[in-house]
Scaffold this motif. Sequence first.
Motif, mmCIF file in Angstrom:
data_model
loop_
_atom_site.group_PDB
_atom_site.id
_atom_site.type_symbol
_atom_site.label_atom_id
_atom_site.label_comp_id
_atom_site.label_asym_id
_atom_site.label_seq_id
_atom_site.Cartn_x
_atom_site.Cartn_y
_atom_site.Cartn_z
ATOM 1 N N SER A 75 1.189 -1.334 -0.028
ATOM 2 C CA SER A 75 -0.274 0.222 0.191
ATOM 3 C C SER A 75 1.141 1.435 -0.514
ATOM 4 O O SER A 75 0.745 2.257 -0.766
ATOM 5 N N GLU A 76 1.756 1.326 0.987
ATOM 6 C CA GLU A 76 2.108 1.909 1.114
ATOM 7 C C GLU A 76 3.242 3.050 -0.354
ATOM 8 O O GLU A 76 3.241 3.780 -0.419
ATOM 9 N N GLU A 77 4.201 2.217 -0.657
ATOM 10 C CA GLU A 77 4.843 1.914 -1.943
ATOM 11 C C GLU A 77 3.772 2.264 -2.805
ATOM 12 O O GLU A 77 3.937 2.902 -4.094
ATOM 13 N N LEU A 78 2.870 1.506 -3.644
ATOM 14 C CA LEU A 78 1.814 1.645 -4.508
ATOM 15 C C LEU A 78 1.784 3.517 -3.764
ATOM 16 O O LEU A 78 1.456 4.416 -5.467
ATOM 17 N N SER A 79 1.357 3.757 -3.494
ATOM 18 C CA SER A 79 0.367 5.285 -2.825
ATOM 19 C C SER A 79 1.635 5.998 -3.225
ATOM 20 O O SER A 79 1.425 7.461 -4.075
#
Length: 106
Positions: A75-79
């Motif tokens: 979630s963090e990396e894709l955001s």
Amino acid sequence: MPKIVISGISEEVVRTVAPRLIPAVAEALACPVEWISFEYVPSVYFAAEADKERCPMVEIKRPVELMQKISSIFSEELSRVGINRVIIQIIDTLRENYFDLTYGAK
């Protein structure tokens, strides 16, 4: 080796985030970085509404207790690349239901 399947986003995005995701996932799973690989599966969506929102899907075959941590990493990396929603599907394959076969081995 962990099996991680990614679909619903472009190959370019996967190539962009993979260098950061691979070491982070390896650390979360407490395994060597060399064991981590992603399978990118191109996908085409068909829906009644032509402009229906597409959402990346990540399938992970690992015990449930690690999934929240790995879900947060994805979630963090894709955001960081502008994707604010991701679906994480946990596939809990029981060892007795998993077969790794090699034909012709002597």
